[in-house]
Design a protein around this motif. Structure first.
Motif, PDB file in Angstrom:
ATOM      1  N   ILE A   1       0.826  -1.215   0.000  1.00  0.00           N
ATOM      2  CA  ILE A   1       0.000   0.000   0.000  1.00  0.00           C
ATOM      3  C   ILE A   1       0.859   1.263   0.000  1.00  0.00           C
ATOM      4  O   ILE A   1       0.328   2.363  -0.152  1.00  0.00           O
ATOM      5  N   ILE A   2       2.170   1.119   0.205  1.00  0.00           N
ATOM      6  CA  ILE A   2       3.052   2.288   0.233  1.00  0.00           C
ATOM      7  C   ILE A   2       3.205   2.832  -1.190  1.00  0.00           C
ATOM      8  O   ILE A   2       3.544   2.095  -2.106  1.00  0.00           O
TER       9      ILE A   2
ATOM     10  N   PRO B   1       3.967   9.634   2.793  1.00  0.00           N
ATOM     11  CA  PRO B   1       4.537   9.244   4.078  1.00  0.00           C
ATOM     12  C   PRO B   1       3.993   7.918   4.594  1.00  0.00           C
ATOM     13  O   PRO B   1       2.858   7.536   4.301  1.00  0.00           O
ATOM     14  N   VAL B   2       4.809   7.228   5.377  1.00  0.00           N
ATOM     15  CA  VAL B   2       4.465   5.933   5.953  1.00  0.00           C
ATOM     16  C   VAL B   2       4.579   6.035   7.472  1.00  0.00           C
ATOM     17  O   VAL B   2       5.566   6.556   7.992  1.00  0.00           O
TER      18      VAL B   2
ATOM     19  N   VAL C   1      10.675  -7.032  10.556  1.00  0.00           N
ATOM     20  CA  VAL C   1       9.462  -6.425  10.003  1.00  0.00           C
ATOM     21  C   VAL C   1       9.705  -4.947   9.711  1.00  0.00           C
ATOM     22  O   VAL C   1       9.349  -4.449   8.630  1.00  0.00           O
ATOM     23  N   VAL C   2      10.313  -4.240  10.659  1.00  0.00           N
ATOM     24  CA  VAL C   2      10.634  -2.836  10.428  1.00  0.00           C
ATOM     25  C   VAL C   2      11.638  -2.696   9.296  1.00  0.00           C
ATOM     26  O   VAL C   2      11.569  -1.753   8.494  1.00  0.00           O
TER      27      VAL C   2
ATOM     28  N   ALA D   1       9.739   1.627   1.995  1.00  0.00           N
ATOM     29  CA  ALA D   1       9.561   3.085   2.069  1.00  0.00           C
ATOM     30  C   ALA D   1      10.693   3.798   1.343  1.00  0.00           C
ATOM     31  O   ALA D   1      10.466   4.754   0.594  1.00  0.00           O
ATOM     32  N   ALA D   2      11.924   3.347   1.539  1.00  0.00           N
ATOM     33  CA  ALA D   2      13.068   3.965   0.877  1.00  0.00           C
ATOM     34  C   ALA D   2      12.991   3.785  -0.632  1.00  0.00           C
ATOM     35  O   ALA D   2      13.281   4.715  -1.403  1.00  0.00           O
ATOM     36  N   GLU D   3      12.578   2.596  -1.058  1.00  0.00           N
ATOM     37  CA  GLU D   3      12.440   2.320  -2.493  1.00  0.00           C
ATOM     38  C   GLU D   3      11.413   3.241  -3.133  1.00  0.00           C
ATOM     39  O   GLU D   3      11.559   3.662  -4.290  1.00  0.00           O
TER      40      GLU D   3
END
Length: 446
Positions: A206-207, A212-213, A223-224, A231-233
């Motif tokens: 869904i990102i 923002p996440v 998991v993080v 998120a970085a990708e």
């Protein structure tokens, strides 16, 4: 919307006599369930194109996760409403009635509107779908909800993922205000993957690029790492409450009071895990709506409630209802019961057969000296009551299979012990009216 500000569907109803009744609408919606779950965005995209792409005109906060996403959505919607926004809330499954899946400003979609929008959506679906190429129930309801939220003039829509994330029908939205990843744990392993890392990857679908996440501090370790990598990708900044630890002032079956970063908050929903869900909502609203006030957040948190989440049905006799159906959920239930000093209790339980029932029970069975098992009457995926009782016995518990809900409730209350009803949310929806009647209360949730 029309020139005079009325939702188009309102005028649609005024122009003719409503042909589809509420019961007919539900019958049609549920008939689509026979087609099962079919991951993918092609059908929902096509349906929404025929409806004018209402989802592209909405501002959405998208929430995925294994546990806690429904509560996080509820906290968000409650706070944003206190801030003066018109808020749509889309969740699943329902507990008390189907209409609660689609809400605006805390009010369920009306029977009349559900019938009207079902008819409208059905007519659009006839243009492209048939029994050989069907749209599924969840896709149908998602498309209907987007149209209803747009016609209702929602400022923000809080959107809960149905299953997974990457291929879930809700993921048709292109640029959410924020993507939230709630607690990740093992569930739906046959569909999403057999490790938390694989499941996290599906949820992180869904990102979206540049959006923002936010994630809960309950997600740790690998998991993080997965969330941060995705998120970085996507060139999306990742936020979570890592700088402060909440100080729990009080926590019992009536709710929780805590201090975070010098501010005091109160939750009606009980359990330490709800503090984490509230803090995820807190991070999100302060990120997206910097003008939001402490008082608005305080009121929103205190008013937020959701059926079957460590819900106190009755004080005397003590009667609790919880929809914990996987190991992480029953672990949270166990911690709440420990805080409330609930031991030597009776339980009524029912689970879906395709869940990790054994590991879920291991987390909490030690709290109960008497267990009464039921088959979940509303879902064919239910584990049989006798099979569930045998599983409990193998795990060292005193369990009796019962003929149905009424017998199980009567036997549990007959022990004169605190009673906890938990397991599938389908069970919660079925049994809640009977529990309210048995406890001689008149309590209702919207």
């Amino acid at each position: 919307m029309t020139a005079d500000g009325q939702p188009s569907a309102v005028l649609f109803r005024k122009r003719r006599v409503l042909e589809m009744t509420y019961l007919e609408a539900l019958e049609h919606i549920h008939s689509l369930g026979k087609f099962g779950s079919k991951p993918g965005l092609e059908r929902i995209s096509q349906m929404l194109e025929l409806m004018g792409n209402p989802h592209k005109k909405l501002k959405c906060i998208h929430v995925a996760g294994t546990n806690g996403k429904g509560s996080t959505c509820t906290f968000l919607a409650s706070v944003l409403k206190e801030h003066g926004l018109k808020v749509g809330l889309y969740t699943s499954p329902f507990v008390t009635e189907f209409n609660e899946r689609i809400r605006v400003d805390g009010k369920n979609i009306s029977d009349t509107d559900l019938a009207s929008y079902t008819e409208l959506t059905y007519k659009k679906s006839l243009l492209s779908f048939d029994d050989e190429h069907p749209i599924t129930e969840f896709e149908f309801i998602t498309a209907l909800a987007f149209k209803y939220f747009y016609d209702s003039g929602c400022d923000v829509v809080v959107l809960e993922v149905g299953l997974g994330g990457r291929l879930d029908a809700t993921n048709v939205i292109e640029a959410p205000l924020a993507s939230i990843i709630a607690k990740i744990d093992l569930d739906h392993t046959g569909i999403l993957g057999d490790t938390v890392e694989k499941i996290a990857m599906e949820k992180c679908g869904i990102i979206k690029k540049g959006c923002p996440v936010v994630t809960t501090t309950e997600n740790i370790g690998s998991v993080v790492d997965v969330i941060a990598a995705v998120a970085a990708e996507k060139d999306s900044e990742l936020f979570f409450n890592k700088d402060f630890v909440p100080e729990i002032i009080s926590s019992d079956i009536f709710g929780t009071s805590f201090i975070y970063n010098g501010e005091r908050f109160e939750l009606k929903m009980s359990g330490r895990h709800q503090v984490d869900n509230a803090l995820t909502a807190l991070k999100t609203v302060r990120l997206l709506f910097p003008k939001i006030t402490y008082d608005e957040i305080y009121r929103g948190f205190k008013k937020a409630e959701i059926a079957a989440r460590c819900e106190l049905i009755s004080e005397n006799p003590l009667l609790l209802l919880d929809g914990s159906h996987n190991p992480n959920g029953t672990e949270a239930l166990d911690k709440m019961l420990d805080t409330a000093e609930v031991n030597d209790a009776a339980a009524v339980i029912g689970f879906m057969a395709d869940k990790d029932v054994s590991n879920a029970l291991k987390k909490v069975l030690h709290r109960f000296s008497d267990i009464f098992t039921v088959s979940v009457e509303s879902n064919k995926r239910s584990m049989r009551a006798d099979e569930l009782a045998e599983l409990c016995k193998r795990l060292g518990a005193n369990a009796i299979d019962t003929a149905g809900y009424s017998e199980a409730i009567e036997m549990a209350l007959g022990t004169k012990k605190p009673v906890v009803v938990f397991g599938s949310l389908y069970l919660a929806g079925d049994i809640r009216p009977l529990l309210l009647k048995a406890s001689k209360t008149d309590k209702t949730l919207p």
